[in-house]
Design an enzyme around this catalytic site. Sequence first.
Site, PDB file in Angstrom:
ATOM      1  N   HIS A 180       5.619   2.747  -1.270  1.00 33.12           N
ATOM      2  CA  HIS A 180       5.068   3.992  -0.726  1.00 33.12           C
ATOM      3  C   HIS A 180       4.906   3.794   0.774  1.00 33.12           C
ATOM      4  O   HIS A 180       3.974   3.131   1.218  1.00 33.12           O
ATOM      5  CB  HIS A 180       3.714   4.274  -1.433  1.00 33.12           C
ATOM      6  CG  HIS A 180       2.953   5.415  -0.862  1.00 33.12           C
ATOM      7  ND1 HIS A 180       1.630   5.672  -1.190  1.00 33.12           N
ATOM      8  CD2 HIS A 180       3.312   6.387   0.008  1.00 33.12           C
ATOM      9  CE1 HIS A 180       1.213   6.740  -0.545  1.00 33.12           C
ATOM     10  NE2 HIS A 180       2.208   7.187   0.208  1.00 33.12           N
ATOM     11  N   MET A 237       3.822   4.694   4.231  1.00 40.63           N
ATOM     12  CA  MET A 237       2.944   5.528   5.069  1.00 40.63           C
ATOM     13  C   MET A 237       3.175   5.063   6.497  1.00 40.63           C
ATOM     14  O   MET A 237       2.322   4.394   7.112  1.00 40.63           O
ATOM     15  CB  MET A 237       1.483   5.349   4.627  1.00 40.63           C
ATOM     16  CG  MET A 237       1.208   6.020   3.280  1.00 40.63           C
ATOM     17  SD  MET A 237      -0.301   5.444   2.483  1.00 40.63           S
ATOM     18  CE  MET A 237       0.358   4.036   1.584  1.00 40.63           C
ATOM     19  N   MET A 254      -0.238  13.055  -3.589  1.00 38.52           N
ATOM     20  CA  MET A 254      -1.445  12.318  -3.210  1.00 38.52           C
ATOM     21  C   MET A 254      -2.672  13.101  -3.668  1.00 38.52           C
ATOM     22  O   MET A 254      -2.805  14.295  -3.385  1.00 38.52           O
ATOM     23  CB  MET A 254      -1.514  12.139  -1.688  1.00 38.52           C
ATOM     24  CG  MET A 254      -0.451  11.252  -1.075  1.00 38.52           C
ATOM     25  SD  MET A 254      -0.405   9.578  -1.724  1.00 38.52           S
ATOM     26  CE  MET A 254      -2.010   8.942  -1.253  1.00 38.52           C
ATOM     27  N   ASP A 277      -1.202   9.711  -7.021  1.00 42.74           N
ATOM     28  CA  ASP A 277      -1.709   8.517  -6.328  1.00 42.74           C
ATOM     29  C   ASP A 277      -3.030   8.836  -5.651  1.00 42.74           C
ATOM     30  O   ASP A 277      -3.082   9.679  -4.746  1.00 42.74           O
ATOM     31  CB  ASP A 277      -0.664   8.067  -5.298  1.00 42.74           C
ATOM     32  CG  ASP A 277      -1.043   6.784  -4.578  1.00 42.74           C
ATOM     33  OD1 ASP A 277      -2.065   6.162  -4.936  1.00 42.74           O
ATOM     34  OD2 ASP A 277      -0.298   6.407  -3.651  1.00 42.74           O
ATOM     35  N   MET A 331       1.272   0.608   5.185  1.00 44.18           N
ATOM     36  CA  MET A 331       0.549   1.404   6.188  1.00 44.18           C
ATOM     37  C   MET A 331       0.755   0.775   7.558  1.00 44.18           C
ATOM     38  O   MET A 331       0.721  -0.455   7.698  1.00 44.18           O
ATOM     39  CB  MET A 331      -0.936   1.444   5.852  1.00 44.18           C
ATOM     40  CG  MET A 331      -1.232   1.971   4.451  1.00 44.18           C
ATOM     41  SD  MET A 331      -2.991   2.101   4.166  1.00 44.18           S
ATOM     42  CE  MET A 331      -3.015   2.536   2.416  1.00 44.18           C
ATOM     43  N   SER A 343      -1.591  -0.263  -7.964  1.00 36.52           N
ATOM     44  CA  SER A 343      -1.409  -0.419  -6.519  1.00 36.52           C
ATOM     45  C   SER A 343      -2.002  -1.753  -6.101  1.00 36.52           C
ATOM     46  O   SER A 343      -3.209  -1.982  -6.271  1.00 36.52           O
ATOM     47  CB  SER A 343      -2.113   0.710  -5.769  1.00 36.52           C
ATOM     48  OG  SER A 343      -2.359   0.307  -4.434  1.00 36.52           O
ATOM     49  N   HIS A 364       3.093  -0.680  -7.525  1.00 37.76           N
ATOM     50  CA  HIS A 364       3.013   0.259  -6.398  1.00 37.76           C
ATOM     51  C   HIS A 364       2.621  -0.521  -5.142  1.00 37.76           C
ATOM     52  O   HIS A 364       1.608  -1.230  -5.137  1.00 37.76           O
ATOM     53  CB  HIS A 364       1.998   1.350  -6.717  1.00 37.76           C
ATOM     54  CG  HIS A 364       1.917   2.426  -5.685  1.00 37.76           C
ATOM     55  ND1 HIS A 364       2.811   3.473  -5.617  1.00 37.76           N
ATOM     56  CD2 HIS A 364       1.032   2.625  -4.675  1.00 37.76           C
ATOM     57  CE1 HIS A 364       2.475   4.277  -4.621  1.00 37.76           C
ATOM     58  NE2 HIS A 364       1.405   3.778  -4.022  1.00 37.76           N
ATOM     59  N   ASP A 422       1.823  -0.318  -1.180  1.00 37.19           N
ATOM     60  CA  ASP A 422       1.401   0.611  -0.122  1.00 37.19           C
ATOM     61  C   ASP A 422       1.643   0.021   1.263  1.00 37.19           C
ATOM     62  O   ASP A 422       1.037  -0.991   1.628  1.00 37.19           O
ATOM     63  CB  ASP A 422      -0.090   0.932  -0.277  1.00 37.19           C
ATOM     64  CG  ASP A 422      -0.346   1.841  -1.459  1.00 37.19           C
ATOM     65  OD1 ASP A 422       0.242   2.942  -1.502  1.00 37.19           O
ATOM     66  OD2 ASP A 422      -1.131   1.452  -2.346  1.00 37.19           O
TER      67      ASP A 422
HETATM   68  O1  LIG Z   1      -1.537   5.264  -1.223  1.00 38.01           O
HETATM   69  C1  LIG Z   1      -2.672   4.876  -1.380  1.00 38.01           C
HETATM   70  C2  LIG Z   1      -3.708   5.157  -0.354  1.00 38.01           C
HETATM   71  O2  LIG Z   1      -3.136   5.784   0.726  1.00 38.01           O
HETATM   72  C3  LIG Z   1      -3.021   4.048  -2.606  1.00 38.01           C
HETATM   73  O3  LIG Z   1      -1.868   3.922  -3.409  1.00 38.01           O
HETATM   74  C4  LIG Z   1      -4.119   4.631  -3.440  1.00 38.01           C
HETATM   75  O4  LIG Z   1      -5.219   5.023  -2.731  1.00 38.01           O
HETATM   76  C5  LIG Z   1      -4.477   3.714  -4.603  1.00 38.01           C
HETATM   77  O5  LIG Z   1      -5.754   3.265  -4.569  1.00 38.01           O
HETATM   78  P1  LIG Z   1      -6.920   3.830  -5.521  1.00 38.01           P
HETATM   79  O6  LIG Z   1      -6.377   3.891  -6.923  1.00 38.01           O
HETATM   80  O7  LIG Z   1      -8.002   2.818  -5.348  1.00 38.01           O
HETATM   81  O8  LIG Z   1      -7.282   5.213  -5.008  1.00 38.01           O
HETATM   82 FE   LIG Z   2       0.105   4.684  -2.538  1.00 39.11          FE
END
Ligand SMILES: O=C(CO)[C@H](O)[C@H](O)COP(=O)(O)O
Ligand SMILES: [Fe+2]
Length: 221
Positions: free
Chosen positions: A67, A69, A138, A176, A38, A9, A34, A36
């Site tokens: 991904h 969000m 998640m 994730d 947000m 990520s 990956h 993210d």
């Molecule tokens: O979707 C996510 C958070 O919403 C990230 O992909 C995820 O948290 C990855 O980070 P880490 O491996 O540090 O937990």
């Molecule tokens: Fe993610």
Amino acid sequence: MANYRIAPSILSADFARLGEEVRNVVTAGADIIHFDVMDNHYVPNLTIGPLVCEAIRPHVQVPIDVHLMVKPVDRIIPDFAKAGANIITFHPEASVHIDRSLQLIRDHGCKAGLVFNPATPLHYLDHVMDRLDMILIMSVNPGFGGQSFIPEALSKIAAVRRRIDDSGRDIMLEVDGGIKIENIAEAARAGADTFVAGSAIFGKPDYKTVIDAMRGQLAQV
Ligand SMILES: O=C(CO)[C@H](O)[C@H](O)COP(=O)(O)O
Ligand SMILES: [Fe+2]
């Protein structure tokens, strides 16, 4: 050994050097990037959008897994497809018409998936299994990198693995949140085949050492 994929990520990458960071992590063995997204609405954080996806696209040959969000979901999907996304996942409770959102992703030539927060029930899968290429579980609440893995995610991964196997379809099962060398094998034993890791990889100086160690753990599953 199952066909495992490691998906760093970029949330934990150095954004000032993002092109170099994604090149380095792919050279180190990443199978997927990956990405993210947000929106400071669905989750209390704001990250990156289609412009950044387009900017990193020429730097990586592996699939980019977006991904989302965000809420609402639909209007940003075409922009990510145009920006070079290969897989787009979203949270079902953030979409008014889940089936339509999945179809929109597929109509734009991308693989489509649903994401389940720790407390989101799996019944959202009931009528859409035949439209899914990925299911993302998640193992933290979404919004931030660097959180601790929630162990209850393991039974949820196992339940999804059964549903995928029963469907007979080729659906990636991604996990994730809080994945690191120490717990990646547990997630694989529960049934995951695709592993997002942000802080565990980008938080270390040598990405290859971490990815190799993760693969070493997976080889023993
Ligand atoms: O979707 C996510 C958070 O919403 C990230 O992909 C995820 O948290 C990855 O980070 P880490 O491996 O540090 O937990
Ligand atoms: Fe993610």
